[in-house]
Design a protein around this motif. Structure first.
Motif, short mmCIF file in Angstrom:
data_model
loop_
_atom_site.label_atom_id
_atom_site.label_comp_id
_atom_site.label_asym_id
_atom_site.label_seq_id
_atom_site.Cartn_x
_atom_site.Cartn_y
_atom_site.Cartn_z
N ASN A 1 -33.73 -138.75 -6.51
CA ASN A 1 -33.46 -138.38 -7.91
C ASN A 1 -33.55 -139.60 -8.82
O ASN A 1 -32.55 -140.01 -9.41
N PRO A 2 -34.72 -140.20 -8.96
CA PRO A 2 -34.83 -141.43 -9.74
C PRO A 2 -34.52 -141.18 -11.21
O PRO A 2 -34.72 -140.07 -11.71
N SER A 3 -34.06 -142.20 -11.87
CA SER A 3 -33.81 -142.11 -13.30
C SER A 3 -35.12 -141.87 -14.04
O SER A 3 -35.18 -141.10 -14.98
N ILE A 4 -36.19 -142.53 -13.56
CA ILE A 4 -37.50 -142.34 -14.18
C ILE A 4 -38.54 -142.13 -13.09
O ILE A 4 -38.55 -142.86 -12.09
N LEU A 5 -39.39 -141.13 -13.30
CA LEU A 5 -40.49 -140.90 -12.37
C LEU A 5 -41.78 -141.38 -13.03
O LEU A 5 -42.12 -140.95 -14.13
N GLN B 1 -35.26 -134.68 -16.05
CA GLN B 1 -35.94 -135.81 -15.41
C GLN B 1 -36.93 -136.46 -16.38
O GLN B 1 -37.78 -135.79 -16.96
N THR B 2 -36.79 -137.79 -16.55
CA THR B 2 -37.75 -138.54 -17.37
C THR B 2 -39.01 -138.76 -16.54
O THR B 2 -38.93 -139.19 -15.39
N LYS C 1 -34.82 -140.62 -22.68
CA LYS C 1 -34.33 -139.91 -21.49
C LYS C 1 -34.72 -138.44 -21.59
O LYS C 1 -34.57 -137.81 -22.64
N GLY C 2 -35.29 -137.89 -20.52
CA GLY C 2 -35.62 -136.47 -20.50
C GLY C 2 -36.99 -136.14 -21.06
O GLY C 2 -37.37 -134.97 -21.07
N GLU C 3 -37.72 -137.17 -21.47
CA GLU C 3 -39.07 -136.89 -21.97
C GLU C 3 -40.07 -136.77 -20.83
O GLU C 3 -39.88 -137.36 -19.76
#
Ligand SMILES: Nc1ncnc2c1ncn2[C@@H]1O[C@H](COP(=O)(O)OP(=O)(O)OP(=O)(O)O)[C@@H](O)[C@H]1O
Ligand SMILES: [Mg+2]
Lengths: 399, 228
Positions: free
Chosen positions: B159-163, B193-194, B30-32
């Protein structure tokens, strides 16, 4: 679910507004024409039936026909029976008739046909022959020396055809009538009528008083015609009459005409069923092709919608909604078009044997057409959308 | 967080088998902000399609935020894409019948968002990608780079969890590319944002915290995360 429907209609509406206007207009027009086709033929058939019924009531039979009971030639105490019937609520008039097969003689020509003895004032309350005089006037109660004649019987000079015709009788002429009991009388022609109904236009009328005198009858009738307030409820009135203890035979006009028109209607209905089926198949094929091309052209778009997380059902529904829109507008245009055709054919009616036929658009036929169009459209719209939506996302996006 | 284990993807075309992925394992915290690089045809898009639930691997396992996404039904995968993922296609993939703004807010509409809210949000995000004055244009009325930016706005709007972004700058000039990458970097830093992004531009590397390099369907090199 409702949010889904909102998205479907959003997509459908954008697609209609920003899609190809020409294709849209063409599809709507085809639906409209199919609608007209679905409504038109039944309306003409209804018109023919309606026309036949009206003619039968107005000129031949009235609504009900009272005939002598089995084994007798005449109804006795006819005026009493008339009064009894006329007291029944919903009965607007009765006419007692004496019928005879006679031979007419005119300027060396002769014709065999029917002669009716009527009480003119009573007859006017039942049939409308008196309203269809082309020359002269109808009989009055005191016209014992006069006759009114149907246009076919009166005939045209030097043209006999297959029907009884005296070939050129005119108002004021004298015609001799030979009765079945051997008596002969000469009558002055008071009028000529034309109803377009063969049975009547080949016959003639004299007064009941005159005919009874010639045949030696006293208050007797071959038949009593009964007119009711409304058409179409003859069977109920027949029951009503029977409940008043009337011993004579009672027929509705439908029973009197039965065989002929039923056969015609059956044939018409077969034609109509075929035409309806063909129209609906065309509707299915057209809508199917339009939606199919539409969806095939948008394979990529459908793939994208699925890829960004839009459910298949929303996409399918958006196509179905488009079809519903097209069908609704098409049906409305069809109603307008059908109204135009009907108005035109009412102003310039089609002429059938038995007179002009006015199209009768029945609400049930319209509803049936609309319902079948919608059913067919939804199916024809659903299937191609469903097929394409099931495709793999990446295959669809690559196009 | 994404856990992909031993992914293979074999395309069968008649008798020929193309092995686009030959056993790729990858974890994204998460957040990478992870970059996937490699030559053309090395399997970058194939991998991203699988991570984006647009394709299923021939074998392997994918777990996203604790969900075994390969076990989901097609309908559940559709909902997962709608609610959790933002995907930018290599070739933008906009809906032509919709305007730029409609393209962006369509998924918000599906998610049942409030009208006022999604109008505001979509306008705001379009302004952020520099298309404030192109909101009512349709795809055919936008340049390639503008279309790509609409696609980016569409992927970010919920605001997706993963882009997941497949060469989002492929059609942009370096100026615009830089502004998009700056936007990604800011989302990554400020909102945690991942992001998994495919690229083959060397200069993009400075934006990524970690780089996985693909070669013939296998990860040939993986850097350590700079951020951690
Ligand atoms: N649908 C398909 N059918 C057959 N082979 C495919 C298909 N999609 C991709 N491939 C093959 O799989 C391999 C990997 O393709 P992929 O699109 O993942 O490459 P890529 O790294 O994204 O390349 P690029 O940088 O050019 O976009 C290629 O050899 C390609 O030809
Ligand atoms: Mg690629």
């Amino acid at each position: 679910m409702f949010a889904g429907l909102g998205v479907s209609s959003f997509l459908a509406w954008k697609s209609i507004r920003r899609g190809n206007k020409g294709t849209l207009a063409l599809t709507i027009m085809i639906i409209a024409l199919i609608f007209v086709n679905l409504v038109f033929l039944p309306s003409i058939i209804s018109g023919v039936v309606e026309n036949f019924n009206t003619q039968s009531i107005d000129f031949d039979f009235g609504n009900l026909v009272v005939e002598p009971r089995e084994g007798t030639q005449y109804i006795g105490n006819a005026s009493d029976l008339q009064q009894t019937i006329e007291r029944i609520p919903g009965i607007v008039g009765t006419s007692s008739r004496v019928t005879a097969g006679v031979t007419y003689f005119y300027r060396g020509r002769n014709a065999a046909s029917t002669l009716y003895g009527i009480t003119p004032e009573d007859e006017r309350t039942v049939t409308r022959v008196a309203d269809y005089m082309t020359e002269g006037e109808f009989l009055s109660n005191g016209d014992t020396d006069a006759i009114v004649m149907g246009a076919i019987l009166a005939g045209v000079e030097e043209e006999a055809g297959g029907l009884p015709s005296l070939q050129g009788v005119e108002v004021g002429d004298s015609v001799e009538v030979a009765y079945p009991n051997g008596e002969t009388r000469t009558y002055r022609v008071k009028g000529i009528f034309e109803t377009q109904s063969f049975g009547v236009d080949t016959a003639a009328f004299v007064t009941n008083r005159e005919m009874s005198e010639v045949l030696g009858l006293r208050d007797q009738a071959s038949v009593i015609l009964v007119k009711t307030e409304v058409n179409g409820r003859e069977a109920e009135y027949k029951k009503e009459l029977l409940s008043y203890g009337i011993q004579e035979e009672i027929w509705t006009f439908q029973e009197k005409t039965g065989g002929v028109i039923d056969q015609a209607i059956q044939s018409f209905n077969i034609i109509n069923a075929i035409s309806t089926l063909v129209s609906l198949i065309i509707a299915v094929v057209v809508i199917f092709i339009v939606i199919f091309i539409n969806t095939v052209n948008r394979r990529r778009q459908i793939g994208i919608l699925k890829a960004i997380g839009i459910d298949q059902q929303i996409i399918i529904n958006s196509y179905v909604l488009q079809v519903l829109f097209i069908t609704t507008v098409g049906a409305l245009a069809g109603i307008a078009l059908a109204a135009g055709v009907t108005t035109y054919l009412t102003a310039y009616p089609l002429v059938f044997p038995g007179g002009p036929v006015y199209p009768v658009v029945e609400a049930s036929a319209v509803f049936r057409s609309i319902a079948s169009l919608f059913a067919v459209s939804v199916v024809a719209g659903y299937i191609p959308a469903w097929q394409i939506v099931r495709e793999d996302i990446l295959t669809a996006i690559r196009g | 967080m994404i856990v992909a284990e031993n992914l293979t993807r074999v395309y069968t075309m008649g008798r020929v088998e193309v092995r686009a992925l030959g056993g790729v394992s990858l974890e994204v915290e998460k957040g990478e902000f992870v970059g996937i690089m490699g030559a053309s045809g090395s399997g970058k898009s194939t991998l991203l399609h699988i991570l984006g639930l647009l394709d299923r691997p021939t074998s392997g396992r994918v777990v996203i935020d604790g969900t075994d996404v390969l076990a989901l039904s097609d309908h559940q995968r559709t909902l997962f894409r709608l609610n959790r993922l933002g995907y930018v296609f290599q070739d933008y993939a906009l809906i032509d019948e919709l305007t730029a703004q409609e393209n962006v807010y369509l998924t918000s509409l599906v998610r049942g968002a409030d009208k006022e809210e999604y109008l505001k949000r979509s306008a705001e995000i379009l302004r952020r990608v520099g298309l404030g004055d192109r909101m009512d244009h349709r795809q055919s009325e936008l340049s390639g780079g503008e279309q790509q930016r609409v696609a980016i706005a569409r992927a970010l709007v919920n605001n997706p969890s993963i882009l997941l972004a497949d060469e989002p700058c492929a059609n942009l000039d370096s100026q615009t590319s830089k502004s998009i990458l700056d936007l990604f970097a800011r989302l990554n830093e400020e909102l945690d944002q991942t992001i998994v992004m495919v690229s083959h531009e060397e200069w993009h590397k400075e934006y990524f915290c970690r780089i996985a390099t693909l070669q013939d369907g296998l990860i040939s090199d993986m850097t350590e995360c700079r951020k951690a």
